[in-house]
Design an enzyme around this catalytic site. Structure first.
Site, PDB file in Angstrom:
ATOM      1  CB  THR A 193      10.605 -10.233 -11.286  1.00 48.03           C
ATOM      2  OG1 THR A 193      11.469  -9.606 -12.918  1.00 48.03           O
ATOM      3  CG2 THR A 193       9.864 -11.445 -11.919  1.00 48.03           C
ATOM      4  CG  HIS A 233      -0.972  -6.833   5.243  1.00 49.30           C
ATOM      5  ND1 HIS A 233      -0.807  -6.282   6.574  1.00 49.30           N
ATOM      6  CD2 HIS A 233      -0.328  -5.134   4.374  1.00 49.30           C
ATOM      7  CE1 HIS A 233      -0.465  -5.328   6.258  1.00 49.30           C
ATOM      8  NE2 HIS A 233       0.307  -4.192   5.303  1.00 49.30           N
ATOM      9  N   GLY A 261       0.798  -0.876  -0.319  1.00 52.41           N
ATOM     10  CA  GLY A 261       0.241   0.092  -0.343  1.00 52.41           C
ATOM     11  C   GLY A 261       0.779   1.166   0.505  1.00 52.41           C
ATOM     12  CB  CYS A 316       4.279   4.593  24.929  1.00 54.18           C
ATOM     13  SG  CYS A 316       5.040   5.689  26.176  1.00 54.18           S
ATOM     14  CD  GLN A 364      -6.728   0.409   8.108  1.00 50.68           C
ATOM     15  OE1 GLN A 364      -7.571  -0.754   8.508  1.00 50.68           O
ATOM     16  NE2 GLN A 364      -5.236  -0.239   7.763  1.00 50.68           N
ATOM     17  CB  SER A 421      -1.920  -2.840   0.756  1.00 51.30           C
ATOM     18  OG  SER A 421      -1.578  -3.372   1.807  1.00 51.30           O
TER      19      SER A 421
END
Lengths: 144, 392
Positions: free
Chosen positions: B239, B203, B72, B326, B181, B201
Site C-alpha cells: 500500500t 529526505h 533510496g 569513530c 545526493q 530519496s
C-alpha cells in the site's frame, strides 16, 4: 553515546601537556588506527609526582588518557601498575563497546611510560612492568 | 546566533513547511487507500499521481517511468538485484560499479557476488572521478549492469554521467545511477544523459524520510523486488505511503524550481567556506573543486581525529559529519577517502559540512571561526601533530 564523565574528561581534559626532562615517556597506538597516546611521568622516590599526556584520537581516547593520568597521579609505581583498563572504564562510567580499546590503550600508555623509566635507569622493565603491546591489539585493520 | 547550526544536509534535511502542509491531509481527510473506489481513496490516488508527475518533470522522465519506494536504499537494491536477475536469464552475470558507491550499492553487489555474480569495482582518481573509458574497457559480453553514483555523499564529486550513459547505451548495457545526493540539488535529465534507472530519496531535499523512488526507463527489464498487491503498475507491491509520496512530490517540485539559480548561490557559500578553511595549515580539500555538489565541503586536517572535532563542534551548536572511523561504528576510516588515496591517518581527520540554502552568511562565519579554534586546540594536544610539525 558517551557518559557525562567521558564528556567531562573529553571537554576539560586533565593533565594535558608535556613534562620537560620527564623520567619516563610512553607512546602507544598507531596513526593509521586513529589514536596515539603519549604519556610523560615525573617520578620521585618511587612516587609519580607529576603526569602529563598528549593524545591524537577520538573523544574516548582523549577521555581515557585524561582519566588514566588522574588515576596514577601521586600514586606509587606499584599502584600505577595495578591500574587496568577496567579501572579506567569504571572510573568513566563505561564506554561504548567499539571504544573499549581506547581504555586498553590508556593502560598500555602507563605501562610504556613506566617501562621507559626503568630502561632509562638501566633496569630491564619486563619483570616489573610485564608484557604490554604498543599497538592496537587488532582493534582495527592496521595489523591485518 | 541561533542555537543550532545545521550543516549536515547530506545526512538528511528538515521537511519544508509547504511540504508538511501538503502531507498532513493525507493522514486525516485523504487517508483512504489509493486502490479503492470511494472519495477518500480516489482523492489519495489523485494526490499520488500528482506527485508522480512532479517527480517525472524533475527528471525529464515520463510519468509511467516513476515508481515509489520506501527509500533510496530500496531503490538501489531493486535496481541492482532486479536487473541482475534479468541478466542471469540471458547468462549475463557481470556488474560494473565503483569503489566509492554508497553502501546501499556496495553491500548489494557484495551480496550478488556471493550468489555467483562477478563485480568490477572501478577505481577513481584523486578527486573521486571515474574515467568513462574505464567503464568502456570493463564491459564484457557478460555485463548486465553498470551502476555509478551521480554524486558522492561524502566528497561531493559529480561523475561524468552523460558520458558513462552514452557508453552504456552504445554497448547495450543497462545503466543505473544512485542519484540520492544529486536530485533536487543539480539539474538532471534522464533522456539527455542516457540513464536507464535512477534512485532518489525524498529526505535529502526537504521531503520526509521513508519515501524514495526509482526511475525505470520504459522497456528496461527488471524483476520485481517487493511481491504482493498490484500497486505501482504491478511492479512494486505494498500500500502506497501516500503522505510520504505527496511530500516527495511537493519537495521535488520546490527543489527543482529555479534549481540553477539556487545551486549557483549555494556554491558561492560553499566556496567561501572551503576557501577560509583551507587557510588552516596542513589541510586539504577532498573531492573535485569544480565538479562538486553545490552544498558539499569535505576537508581533512592533519594531526587531529574527526570524532573529537565533531564533538567539539556539537558543543558549539554545529551539526556536522566526518569520514573518521569513530563515527561509523567501525574502526576503519571511510572507504571513499581511502579510494581517493588519502592515508588512513589523514582520512581520520576529515570533516564534512553539507550546506543548504537555509545556512546564512553569519552561520558560515561562525563555523569558520569555531573550526579554526577547535583544530588548533586538538592539535595542541596531539602527539601526531608534533611529528608533522617537526617534519615540515
Amino acid at each position: 553515546m558517551y557518559s557525562e564523565k567521558v564528556m567531562d574528561h573529553f571537554s576539560n581534559p586533565r593533565n594535558v601537556g608535556e613534562i620537560e626532562n620527564a623520567d619516563g615517556i610512553g607512546e602507544v597506538g598507531n596513526p593509521k588506527c586513529g589514536d596515539i597516546m603519549k604519556m610523560y611521568l615525573k617520578i620521585d622516590s618511587g612516587i609519580i609526582t607529576d603526569v602529563k599526556f598528549k593524545t591524537f584520537g577520538c573523544g574516548a581516547a582523549i577521555a581515557t588518557s585524561s582519566m588514566a593520568t588522574e588515576l596514577i597521579k601521586g600514586k606509587s609505581i606499584e599502584e600505577a601498575l595495578k591500574v587496568t583498563n577496567k579501572a579506567v572504564l569504571e572510573a568513566l562510567d563505561g564506554l561504548p563497546p567499539v571504544k573499549i580499546h581506547c581504555s586498553v590503550l590508556a593502560e598500555q600508555a602507563i605501562k610504556a611510560a613506566l617501562a621507559d623509566y626503568y630502561i632509562k635507569k638501566g633496569i630491564d622493565p619486563t619483570p616489573i612492568v610485564g608484557e604490554y603491546s604498543k599497538d592496537c591489539h587488532g582493534a582495527c585493520s592496521c595489523e591485518k | 546566533m541561533k542555537q543550532t547550526i545545521y550543516m549536515d544536509n547530506a545526512a538528511t534535511t528538515p521537511v519544508k513547511s509547504e511540504v508538511l502542509n501538503e502531507m498532513l491531509p493525507m493522514f486525516k481527510d485523504n487517508f483512504g487507500n489509493p486502490s479503492t473506489i470511494y472519495k477518500t481513496g480516489k482523492t489519495a490516488r489523485e494526490k499520488v499521481e500528482i506527485a508522480r508527475n512532479h517527480v517525472a518533470n524533475a527528471l525529464g522522465a515520463e510519468k509511467n517511468e516513476i515508481f515509489f519506494t520506501s527509500c533510496g536504499t530500496e531503490s538501489d537494491n531493486w535496481a541492482i538485484k532486479g536487473v541482475a536477475l534479468e541478466g542471469l536469464k540471458n547468462g549475463k552475470n557481470h556488474i560494473i560499479t565503483s569503489k566509492i558507491e554508497h553502501h546501499a550499492v556496495l553491500h548489494t553487489t557484495e551480496f550478488l557476488e556471493k550468489h555467483g555474480f562477478e563485480v568490477t569495482y572501478l577505481n577513481v582518481d584523486e578527486n573521486g572521478l571515474i574515467n568513462p573509458e574505464d567503464v568502456k574497457n570493463a564491459i564484457t559480453d557478460k555485463t548486465c549492469l553498470v551502476s555509478i553514483m551521480y554524486a558522492n555523499n561524502e566528497i561531493g564529486t559529480i561523475q561524468p554521467i552523460e558520458k558513462i550513459g552514452k557508453i552504456c547505451r552504445e554497448k547495450h548495457v543497462i545503466f543505473h545511477t544512485d542519484a540520492v545526493q544529486a536530485v533536487g540539488h543539480i539539474p538532471i535529465d534522464v533522456k539527455a544523459q542516457n540513464i536507464d534507472l535512477l534512485s532518489l530519496s525524498a529526505h535529502k531535499f526537504g521531503g520526509p524520510k521513508g519515501t524514495g523512488a526509482l526511475f525505470i526507463k520504459k522497456g528496461v527489464k527488471i524483476t520485481n523486488f517487493m511481491h504482493g498487491g498490484a500497486q505501482e503498475s504491478k511492479k512494486r507491491a505494498g500500500t502506497e505511503n501516500t503522505a510520504g509520496i505527496v511530500g516527495l512530490g511537493k519537495a521535488i517540485e520546490i527543489a527543482c524550481t529555479d534549481i540553477n539559480i539556487k545551486s549557483g548561490k549555494l556554491a558561492k557559500k560553499r566556496d567561501k567556506l572551503i576557501h577560509e578553511l583551507l587557510k588552516i595549515s596542513h589541510s586539504r580539500l577532498n573531492g573535485d573543486p569544480i565538479k562538486r555538489l553545490p552544498g558539499n565541503v569535505n576537508i581533512s586536517f592533519e594531526g587531529i581525529e574527526g570524532e573529537s572535532l565533531l564533538l567539539f563542534l556539537d558543543m558549539a551548536g554545529i551539526c556536522a559529519s566526518s569520514g573518521s572511523a569513530c563515527t561509523s561504528g567501525s574502526l576503519d576510516p571511510s572507504h571513499v577517502l581511502l579510494a581517493i588515496g588519502l592515508p588512513h591517518e589523514i582520512a581520520h581527520g576529515s570533516l564534512r559540512l553539507s550546506l543548504s540554502e537555509e545556512n546564512t552568511d553569519e552561520e558560515i562565519d561562525y563555523v569558520i571561526e569555531q573550526v579554526k579554534k577547535i583544530v588548533e586546540k586538538l592539535r595542541s594536544m596531539s602527539p601526531l601533530w608534533e611529528k608533522i610539525i617537526k617534519k615540515s
